[in-house]
Design a protein around this motif. Sequence first.
Motif, PDB file in Angstrom:
ATOM      1  N   PHE A 173     -41.805  68.823  26.983  1.00  6.67           N
ATOM      2  CA  PHE A 173     -42.632  68.377  28.100  1.00  6.67           C
ATOM      3  C   PHE A 173     -42.318  69.160  29.376  1.00  6.67           C
ATOM      4  CE2 PHE A 173     -43.533  64.649  25.462  1.00  6.67           C
ATOM      5  CZ  PHE A 173     -44.889  64.480  25.730  1.00  6.67           C
ATOM      6  N   LEU A 174     -41.071  69.584  29.545  1.00  7.42           N
ATOM      7  CA  LEU A 174     -40.736  70.406  30.708  1.00  7.42           C
ATOM      8  C   LEU A 174     -41.417  71.762  30.620  1.00  7.42           C
ATOM      9  CD1 LEU A 174     -39.201  70.841  33.321  1.00  7.42           C
ATOM     10  CD2 LEU A 174     -37.198  71.531  31.947  1.00  7.42           C
ATOM     11  N   ALA A 175     -41.392  72.375  29.442  1.00  7.52           N
ATOM     12  CA  ALA A 175     -42.080  73.660  29.273  1.00  7.52           C
ATOM     13  C   ALA A 175     -43.573  73.501  29.541  1.00  7.52           C
ATOM     14  CB  ALA A 175     -41.838  74.189  27.857  1.00  7.52           C
ATOM     15  N   LEU A 176     -44.160  72.424  29.018  1.00  7.87           N
ATOM     16  CA  LEU A 176     -45.584  72.172  29.233  1.00  7.87           C
ATOM     17  C   LEU A 176     -45.877  71.941  30.716  1.00  7.87           C
ATOM     18  CD1 LEU A 176     -48.062  72.028  27.423  1.00  7.87           C
ATOM     19  CD2 LEU A 176     -47.735  69.555  27.262  1.00  7.87           C
ATOM     20  N   THR A 177     -44.965  71.275  31.409  1.00  6.08           N
ATOM     21  CA  THR A 177     -45.135  71.043  32.848  1.00  6.08           C
ATOM     22  C   THR A 177     -45.170  72.356  33.612  1.00  6.08           C
ATOM     23  OG1 THR A 177     -44.010  68.899  32.713  1.00  6.08           O
ATOM     24  CG2 THR A 177     -44.135  69.938  34.881  1.00  6.08           C
ATOM     25  N   PHE A 178     -44.221  73.246  33.325  1.00  6.03           N
ATOM     26  CA  PHE A 178     -44.208  74.552  33.979  1.00  6.03           C
ATOM     27  C   PHE A 178     -45.491  75.331  33.683  1.00  6.03           C
ATOM     28  CE2 PHE A 178     -39.389  74.376  34.121  1.00  6.03           C
ATOM     29  CZ  PHE A 178     -39.315  74.376  35.509  1.00  6.03           C
ATOM     30  N   LEU A 179     -45.926  75.281  32.424  1.00  5.99           N
ATOM     31  CA  LEU A 179     -47.131  76.020  32.029  1.00  5.99           C
ATOM     32  C   LEU A 179     -48.350  75.529  32.797  1.00  5.99           C
ATOM     33  CD1 LEU A 179     -48.627  77.984  30.130  1.00  5.99           C
ATOM     34  CD2 LEU A 179     -48.810  76.079  28.490  1.00  5.99           C
ATOM     35  N   ILE A 180     -48.555  74.213  32.829  1.00  7.85           N
ATOM     36  CA  ILE A 180     -49.738  73.655  33.477  1.00  7.85           C
ATOM     37  C   ILE A 180     -49.685  73.855  34.990  1.00  7.85           C
ATOM     38  CG2 ILE A 180     -51.061  71.546  33.867  1.00  7.85           C
ATOM     39  CD1 ILE A 180     -51.252  72.737  31.044  1.00  7.85           C
ATOM     40  N   LEU A 181     -48.521  73.668  35.597  1.00  8.88           N
ATOM     41  CA  LEU A 181     -48.413  73.882  37.046  1.00  8.88           C
ATOM     42  C   LEU A 181     -48.648  75.348  37.400  1.00  8.88           C
ATOM     43  CD1 LEU A 181     -45.353  71.632  37.998  1.00  8.88           C
ATOM     44  CD2 LEU A 181     -47.771  71.224  38.520  1.00  8.88           C
ATOM     45  N   GLY A 182     -48.195  76.252  36.525  1.00  8.53           N
ATOM     46  CA  GLY A 182     -48.468  77.671  36.757  1.00  8.53           C
ATOM     47  C   GLY A 182     -49.952  77.969  36.709  1.00  8.53           C
ATOM     48  N   VAL A 183     -50.634  77.397  35.712  1.00  2.29           N
ATOM     49  CA  VAL A 183     -52.093  77.570  35.615  1.00  2.29           C
ATOM     50  C   VAL A 183     -52.772  76.980  36.844  1.00  2.29           C
ATOM     51  CG1 VAL A 183     -54.153  76.912  34.315  1.00  2.29           C
ATOM     52  CG2 VAL A 183     -52.094  77.639  33.102  1.00  2.29           C
ATOM     53  N   GLY A 184     -52.292  75.816  37.291  1.00  3.69           N
ATOM     54  CA  GLY A 184     -52.864  75.189  38.483  1.00  3.69           C
ATOM     55  C   GLY A 184     -52.684  76.046  39.718  1.00  3.69           C
ATOM     56  N   SER A 185     -51.550  76.725  39.818  1.00  3.11           N
ATOM     57  CA  SER A 185     -51.320  77.605  40.963  1.00  3.11           C
ATOM     58  C   SER A 185     -52.232  78.822  40.906  1.00  3.11           C
ATOM     59  CB  SER A 185     -49.849  78.033  40.991  1.00  3.11           C
ATOM     60  OG  SER A 185     -49.539  78.730  42.177  1.00  3.11           O
ATOM     61  N   PHE A 186     -52.426  79.382  39.727  1.00  4.09           N
ATOM     62  CA  PHE A 186     -53.323  80.538  39.578  1.00  4.09           C
ATOM     63  C   PHE A 186     -54.762  80.183  39.927  1.00  4.09           C
ATOM     64  CE2 PHE A 186     -50.184  82.318  36.326  1.00  4.09           C
ATOM     65  CZ  PHE A 186     -49.719  83.292  37.188  1.00  4.09           C
ATOM     66  N   THR A 187     -55.213  79.023  39.445  1.00  4.86           N
ATOM     67  CA  THR A 187     -56.620  78.655  39.591  1.00  4.86           C
ATOM     68  C   THR A 187     -56.916  77.891  40.876  1.00  4.86           C
ATOM     69  OG1 THR A 187     -56.287  76.579  38.375  1.00  4.86           O
ATOM     70  CG2 THR A 187     -56.867  78.547  37.086  1.00  4.86           C
ATOM     71  N   GLY A 188     -55.886  77.312  41.480  1.00  9.98           N
ATOM     72  CA  GLY A 188     -56.111  76.497  42.669  1.00  9.98           C
ATOM     73  C   GLY A 188     -56.774  75.170  42.356  1.00  9.98           C
TER      74      GLY A 188
END
Length: 235
Positions: A173-188
């Motif tokens: 879940f931590l890896a998934l959290t980093f992945l999704i937050l990274g995508v959120g930062s890229f896409t805004g």
Amino acid sequence: MSDMEKGQSSQSATVNATPPAQAAYNGQHGFTPISHTPRPTGIGNPGALGLFSFASTTFMLSLYNVGAHGVSTPNVIVGMALFTGGLAQLLAGMWEFPRGNQFGGTAFVSYGAFWMSYATILIPSSGIATAYATKQELDNAIGIYLEIWFVFTSLLLIGAIRRNITFILLLFFLALTFLILGVGSFTGSASVNRAGGALGIITAWIAYYAGVSELLVREESYWMPPLGALPRRLD
């Protein structure tokens, strides 16, 4: 993340053999293989400190990410990230190494460094955020930063396989959290960031649960949280 038997004096640990009780405990709770022999040390178990520090800081930032109580600016996390998620975890990790727990030491020190570095980005006087010409460039840079931690956490997840289910779920879940937050930062995307925050909340509560397992002493507790022991290699 500790590999020492709870409630057993560290001075009683020997260099030549692992007691059966120690082996059984490692199979359920520890990150260290059953064949590992604990090193004699007077250092107490730092696992609860590291896990609770990680969980509390992650929980706080994740609440901000989901917009709890209308909070959209996360800068209150700076002190928490520097001293709780950062310094306390760093110390917990450095105490794990002399206990012979390489995995726990690596994880705690690394995530302590993560929180310290993340806090530095949010400190205005660091000049990190203002160094970027546009907000999009800053968001892209933070996205890369988060995805690198996704890669690191995924590698730790590989190392946690066949240890116990709780720590596998924690790192997943931590890896998934980093992945999704990274995508959120890229896409805004605010909705993607909220999804990352929700995953972070799940991660934090798993870490709290694991922290309780490290805090309780088997000989002094009426109940020990089951972590989901997995079969070990015998060779």
